[in-house]
Structures are given as C-alpha cells and as structure tokens.
Design an enzyme around this catalytic site. Sequence first.
Site, PDB file in Angstrom:
ATOM      1  N   VAL A   1       8.623   8.355  23.852  1.00 22.84           N
ATOM      2  CA  VAL A   1       9.096   9.634  23.500  1.00 22.84           C
ATOM      3  C   VAL A   1       7.920  10.643  23.855  1.00 22.84           C
ATOM      4  O   VAL A   1       6.752  10.542  23.866  1.00 22.84           O
ATOM      5  CB  VAL A   1       9.239   9.744  21.831  1.00 22.84           C
ATOM      6  CG1 VAL A   1       9.389  11.220  21.337  1.00 22.84           C
ATOM      7  CG2 VAL A   1       9.984   8.822  21.166  1.00 22.84           C
TER       8      VAL A   1
ATOM      9  N   CYS B   1      -3.207   0.378   6.402  1.00 26.60           N
ATOM     10  CA  CYS B   1      -3.716  -0.934   5.283  1.00 26.60           C
ATOM     11  C   CYS B   1      -5.216  -0.643   5.085  1.00 26.60           C
ATOM     12  O   CYS B   1      -6.449  -1.450   5.791  1.00 26.60           O
ATOM     13  CB  CYS B   1      -3.831  -2.400   6.127  1.00 26.60           C
ATOM     14  SG  CYS B   1      -4.091  -3.629   4.962  1.00 26.60           S
TER      15      CYS B   1
ATOM     16  N   ASP C   1       4.074   4.701   8.717  1.00 23.62           N
ATOM     17  CA  ASP C   1       2.394   5.219   8.876  1.00 23.62           C
ATOM     18  C   ASP C   1       2.568   6.712   9.326  1.00 23.62           C
ATOM     19  O   ASP C   1       1.593   7.345   9.324  1.00 23.62           O
ATOM     20  CB  ASP C   1       1.752   4.336   9.797  1.00 23.62           C
ATOM     21  CG  ASP C   1       1.534   2.959   9.230  1.00 23.62           C
ATOM     22  OD1 ASP C   1       1.839   2.852   7.886  1.00 23.62           O
ATOM     23  OD2 ASP C   1       1.078   2.125  10.086  1.00 23.62           O
TER      24      ASP C   1
ATOM     25  N   LYS D   1      -0.848   3.304   3.460  1.00 27.58           N
ATOM     26  CA  LYS D   1       0.073   2.839   4.791  1.00 27.58           C
ATOM     27  C   LYS D   1       0.248   1.619   5.034  1.00 27.58           C
ATOM     28  O   LYS D   1      -0.877   0.981   5.770  1.00 27.58           O
ATOM     29  CB  LYS D   1      -0.391   3.706   6.117  1.00 27.58           C
ATOM     30  CG  LYS D   1      -0.341   5.239   5.855  1.00 27.58           C
ATOM     31  CD  LYS D   1      -0.913   5.898   7.144  1.00 27.58           C
ATOM     32  CE  LYS D   1      -1.078   7.410   6.899  1.00 27.58           C
ATOM     33  NZ  LYS D   1       0.160   8.102   6.831  1.00 27.58           N
ATOM     34  N   THR D   2       1.123   0.744   4.449  1.00 26.61           N
ATOM     35  CA  THR D   2       1.168  -0.699   4.723  1.00 26.61           C
ATOM     36  C   THR D   2       2.644  -1.058   5.135  1.00 26.61           C
ATOM     37  O   THR D   2       3.614  -0.385   4.692  1.00 26.61           O
ATOM     38  CB  THR D   2       0.855  -1.259   3.223  1.00 26.61           C
ATOM     39  OG1 THR D   2       1.742  -1.032   2.296  1.00 26.61           O
ATOM     40  CG2 THR D   2      -0.537  -0.908   2.594  1.00 26.61           C
TER      41      THR D   2
ATOM     42  N   ALA E   1       4.119  -3.195   3.109  1.00 22.41           N
ATOM     43  CA  ALA E   1       4.969  -3.213   1.956  1.00 22.41           C
ATOM     44  C   ALA E   1       5.457  -2.063   1.674  1.00 22.41           C
ATOM     45  O   ALA E   1       6.589  -2.017   0.996  1.00 22.41           O
ATOM     46  CB  ALA E   1       4.037  -3.772   0.865  1.00 22.41           C
TER      47      ALA E   1
ATOM     48  N   CYS F   1      -1.408  -4.314  -1.179  1.00 21.54           N
ATOM     49  CA  CYS F   1      -2.278  -4.712  -0.212  1.00 21.54           C
ATOM     50  C   CYS F   1      -2.925  -6.072  -0.809  1.00 21.54           C
ATOM     51  O   CYS F   1      -3.661  -5.973  -1.870  1.00 21.54           O
ATOM     52  CB  CYS F   1      -3.476  -3.645  -0.544  1.00 21.54           C
ATOM     53  SG  CYS F   1      -4.843  -3.835   0.788  1.00 21.54           S
TER      54      CYS F   1
END
Length: 450
Positions: free
Chosen positions: A118, A201, A336, A344-345, A347, A379
């Site tokens: 992009v 993470c 993220d 930011k994970t 999960a 986490c």
Amino acid sequence: MAPLVTVVSSPRARLFACFLRLGTQQAGPLQLHTGACCTAKNHYEVLVLGGGAGGITMATRMKRRVGAENVAIVEPSERHFYQPIWTLVGAGAKELSLSVRSTLSVIPSGVQWIQDRVAELNPDENCIRTDSGKEISYRYLIIALGIQLDYEKIKGLPEGFAYPKIGSNYSVKTVEKTWKALQGFKEGNALFTFPNTPVKCAGAPQKIMYLSEAYFRKTGKRPKANIIFNTALGTIFGVKKYADALQEIIRERDVSVNYKHNLIEVRPDKQEAVFEILDKPGETHVIPYEMLHVTPPMSAPDVLKRSPVADSAGWVDVDKETLQHKKYPNVFGIGDCTNLPTSKTAAAVAAQSGILDRTMCLIMKNQRPIKKYDGYTSCPLVTGYNRVILAEFDYTAQPLETFPFDQSKERITMYLMKADMMPFLYWNMMLRGYWGGPAFLRKLFHLGMN
C-alpha cells in the site's frame, strides 16, 4: 537450530503436552487458497489492507458476509508468521520453522490476493494506490497494517546485528541471533531493553529475560551472569495484580531492573549499550554487555502516518468500542495499527475480530453497531521453560481472567497452552474466522458471572 527440550515435571503434564502436540500435527497446514493473485478487477465490496493476523482473520469473516469474489487483500509478503512463538524460538525452545507458512496457504479460498504494498490511502474517494501504481476502490475498507519496527532509530542498529552477541525476538531476521547469543554467553551482563514507544506484546521484552535466567541456571552459568532489565517505563507491568507477581519473581531470581532507561545507541565493537535517563534530561548511562536483547522502538506504518485516517500519532483513529473509523464510516481498523488503548497482542486481535465482524454486519444492513469491545487482551508471561503467568485484562487495566483460578500464579498448564494450544488455535481456528477470543469460556468457567 536444535531447540532446548522443554522441562515438564509431572507425568500428567507430559501427557497433556503430548496430546496437544499430536493435535497440532494432525491438523496440518491450512490449505485455504485456490486462486491466484489479482490482476484484473479493481473494485471490491471489502478491501483488506495487510495480511497479518487481523487481515487474514477479517478476510475470512468478510468472505462469509459478502462472498469471496467480493473480497480482496493487499499484502506484499509471501510468508505469514505466527509471531508470539518467537519468544520461545529466541530461547531455543521452539524451531523458527514452526512459526511460518506461505501467505498463499492462509488466504481464504476465492479471496483475491493483491501481492503489492500500500502506497497511499484516499478515503475521500474510497480508493487506495499500491506501489506498482494500481488504484483499487472499495465500498468498505479494513486496515490491518500492523506496526513498524524502527531499529534504525537506535544508533548502531540494525548493522550491529552482524555482531554475535546481539539479538532481538521481534524480527524473523534476528530472533535466532538471540538463541546464539544466549548459547555463547560466558560471563558478565545479560542486558534486556524496553523502548520509549508503544510496542506489540509488551510482555515479550521481559519474557526472554526470564527464559535466559532459567537457561543460565540450567547450564550452570547463573553465578557468572548479571541479569539487567532496562525499561523506559516506570513500572514492570501495567496491571498491578501481575506486576506484583513479577516483582516477586524478580526479587527471587536476583534480577536488576532500571526504570526510565531508554536505549539510544549500541556500540557492538565495544559491547556497550547507551541509555538516556528519561527522568534526568541530558544524562546517559553506558552499560557493557556480554549479551544484549533489543526491543526496537515501534510506530505506525509510514503509509498511515501520512494518511487522512490517522490520528496525530499516526495510528488509525477508530472508535474504541466498535472499531469503526471516527471520520470515515466505511473504514475500519483492527490490531496493532489502531489507536485502541489496549495492549497490542494476537489475543486482542482475536477478540477485536469478533466485534468488528458484528459491527460491519450491522452497518452493511444500515443498522447501528451494538456489540462493544471491552479492550480484552492477553499476555502469557513466560517466566521459565515450563512456567507462565497468564495475564488477561481490559481497557481499565483490570484483570479479565478466563479460568476459575488465580492466573497470577506460575503454572505448567499455562505454559503448555502458550507453547502448544495457542498456535493450534491460531492456525486452525482464528485465521479461519472461528475464534473471537475466550469470552464464552469465561462465562462458562465462571458460571455466567462477570
């Protein structure tokens, strides 16, 4: 690279581990894509930017909503990685090859793959432009471009990775260097860093520290190792319950922690790391090392920073409950690259995908979104080769635990879930659009109570 054998003490735990590994082996690789890269069609009902965890998951879910022929995904890379396992790769407990599959194999069947990067977003005209000059229009846009690693913002990097005593678990190019540095350690400082930026993470920088300490104990090197964690933050972890547990582990294992220390330079020829002291402007601290693990500064991708969809810091500016863009109602963000105020994970991406799927379903029907994301993230704090503290929490930094026991305790079962069950869920359920996080399990285990 020969992985270090995981230490699992009880027969029941070993049996559980074998069961999980058998299930993973039987599942095999995903074979979801049967088409080729897009070369002709330039308009799509749903256009997904990014082929990471969020992008693939949402492309799969949108295929069910609007049909595969009406969905396209823009992603330049030919490889897709399950990055959470890199913590264990860097510690020699897993092979890097277990973390990678071809992008072609994870894109859902019939969804068009535009193998390009992009270059520009134009939400006012409902279109984007790629590096090759291709213009693609859309009715709905999902932005899942991830986070950018900025190693070059540290003087001496990334060229310093050519030296043998430096590694980083955040890049496929450097994660195996961590294991080599760990194996080559003789005596001195083992130094681990956390930058003065948002990161993906946020527990990973200290996970490798605990694993390294365990490795030194296992190999008889611990008496000669001085383990140092230098973090730009003012606390070891953002949730008090888990921070208290980690502080106890740090005390027991004689780990030195320096807060408000931000890595600004690496001198690999001298084996020195230079830190700025954030609460003492102008002051620096030079620390020699025998091993250095670098967590790089991170930021939103450059293409987002210069786009109309970004906030002042460069992140996709979305509503924190619906994941819909605050200005452009047909634009959405996940993962993220967004400004969601949570950790930011992967999960978090799983939980967000279920919310975003429902949000877009209602918007496509001209209805108001009602499902709300609570900021759930997780986490698995690896504290040894067979121990994990499973941290789960929400926007308010309060625990949001799934299991009916105290998750701030180190447990073998949680390590097995991290090492074996979570990769299985990722490849076989999340990317197929069948895993939206453990909320339903939480209700089950807690008998429907909050």
